[in-house]
Design a protein around this motif. Structure first.
Motif, mmCIF file in Angstrom:
data_model
loop_
_atom_site.group_PDB
_atom_site.id
_atom_site.type_symbol
_atom_site.label_atom_id
_atom_site.label_comp_id
_atom_site.label_asym_id
_atom_site.label_seq_id
_atom_site.Cartn_x
_atom_site.Cartn_y
_atom_site.Cartn_z
ATOM 1 N N GLY A 10 -20.242 33.802 -20.143
ATOM 2 C CA GLY A 10 -19.345 34.739 -20.118
ATOM 3 C C GLY A 10 -20.467 36.675 -19.503
ATOM 4 N N LEU A 11 -20.405 37.231 -19.940
ATOM 5 C CA LEU A 11 -20.818 38.884 -18.364
ATOM 6 C C LEU A 11 -20.541 40.525 -19.302
ATOM 7 N N GLY B 114 -9.379 32.154 -14.784
ATOM 8 C CA GLY B 114 -9.850 32.365 -16.155
ATOM 9 C C GLY B 114 -10.313 31.753 -17.045
ATOM 10 N N ARG B 115 -8.704 30.456 -17.054
ATOM 11 C CA ARG B 115 -8.614 29.671 -18.636
ATOM 12 C C ARG B 115 -9.907 28.984 -18.406
ATOM 13 N N HIS B 116 -11.065 28.012 -17.543
ATOM 14 C CA HIS B 116 -11.922 27.186 -17.541
ATOM 15 C C HIS B 116 -13.326 28.396 -17.740
ATOM 16 N N LEU B 117 -13.337 29.283 -17.048
ATOM 17 C CA LEU B 117 -14.166 29.913 -17.626
ATOM 18 C C LEU B 117 -14.331 30.147 -18.569
ATOM 19 N N TYR B 118 -13.656 31.120 -18.919
ATOM 20 C CA TYR B 118 -13.304 31.575 -20.788
ATOM 21 C C TYR B 118 -13.554 29.965 -21.953
ATOM 22 N N LEU C 30 -19.662 42.931 -21.495
ATOM 23 C CA LEU C 30 -18.722 43.765 -20.986
ATOM 24 C C LEU C 30 -18.815 44.766 -20.075
ATOM 25 N N PRO C 31 -19.870 45.432 -20.397
ATOM 26 C CA PRO C 31 -19.712 46.996 -18.999
ATOM 27 C C PRO C 31 -19.600 46.412 -17.324
ATOM 28 N N LEU C 32 -20.165 45.301 -17.327
ATOM 29 C CA LEU C 32 -20.538 44.412 -16.050
ATOM 30 C C LEU C 32 -19.027 44.175 -16.130
ATOM 31 N N THR C 33 -17.772 43.494 -16.909
ATOM 32 C CA THR C 33 -16.865 43.522 -16.466
ATOM 33 C C THR C 33 -15.860 44.320 -15.858
ATOM 34 N N ILE C 34 -15.929 45.645 -17.302
ATOM 35 C CA ILE C 34 -14.738 46.806 -16.651
ATOM 36 C C ILE C 34 -15.750 47.131 -15.767
ATOM 37 N N ALA C 35 -16.812 47.180 -15.290
ATOM 38 C CA ALA C 35 -17.298 48.046 -13.668
ATOM 39 C C ALA C 35 -15.725 47.022 -12.421
ATOM 40 N N GLY C 36 -16.116 46.264 -12.939
ATOM 41 C CA GLY C 36 -15.611 45.223 -11.887
ATOM 42 C C GLY C 36 -13.765 44.802 -11.732
ATOM 43 N N PHE D 22 -13.270 38.676 -20.858
ATOM 44 C CA PHE D 22 -12.912 39.439 -19.944
ATOM 45 C C PHE D 22 -13.714 38.944 -18.174
ATOM 46 N N ALA D 23 -14.476 37.946 -18.806
ATOM 47 C CA ALA D 23 -14.783 37.457 -17.871
ATOM 48 C C ALA D 23 -14.326 36.578 -16.913
#
Length: 185
Positions: free
Chosen positions: A141-142, A132-136, A144-150, A84-85
């Motif tokens: 990662g980050l 996104g692929r590069h970061l994955y 989950l609550p932070l990415t969901i908030a984003g 999700f990051a």
């Protein structure tokens, strides 16, 4: 030659490019096709502003990146913090690339061209999915609550600015000079 093979997750990300492009292109016409309803306004561009065209990226990418963990069966668990990051980075990168590319070409050539607008969408999605692929692949990662908030913040901004947009060029319909649509309640 030492070539790294793409994982199943990375293939999903790359296969997303044509799917996101087709879905985003169709979404361009959804507001009118769905009768200009409140829900259609939340999901699809309500005018020809650069901001509203971001919905052609927002919803398809959120759905694409959310679908994989839900559809995946068997095999190992995927690291959701990294997944999700990567998705949030893909979405943010594509949403930033779109106005940058659009304003670059329209200011450089002094006119807007349909084929260039289509190319801007494709290039924005390519840039986002690559990021996104590069970061994955490479980040930890980050939470989950932070990415969901984003993701929720972006949804909130697109929803709010559909009905209450700032009166600056990014939010202005290039064909009739209007901003957003009236809030229906």
């Amino acid at each position: 030659m030492n070539r790294r093979h793409h994982t199943q997750e990375e293939r999903w990300i790359l296969w997303g490019i044509p799917v996101l492009f087709l879905t985003g292109s169709l979404l361009h016409f959804a507001y009118d096709a769905l009768g200009r309803t409140f829900l259609a306004a939340l999901a699809a561009p309500v005018n020809e502003s650069v901001w509203e065209h971001g919905k052609m990226i927002l919803w398809p990418m959120i759905l694409w990146w959310s679908a994989y963990p839900l559809l995946r069966t068997g095999g190992r668990e995927i690291p959701l913090e990294r997944w999700f990051a990567g998705g949030l980075a893909a979405l943010t990168g594509a949403l930033l690339a779109m106005p940058l590319l659009y304003y670059f070409y329209t200011q450089a050539w002094g006119k807007e061209l349909l084929w260039a607008d289509i190319l801007v969408l494709l290039l924005s999605l390519l840039a986002g999915q690559w990021l996104g692929r590069h970061l994955y692949r490479h980040c930890r990662g980050l939470p989950l609550p932070l990415t969901i908030a984003g993701f929720l913040l972006l949804i909130l901004l697109f929803s709010l600015f559909t009905f209450f947009p700032p009166e600056i060029p990014w939010f202005q319909d290039g064909t009739d000079g209007t901003f957003g649509v009236p809030f229906p309640f």
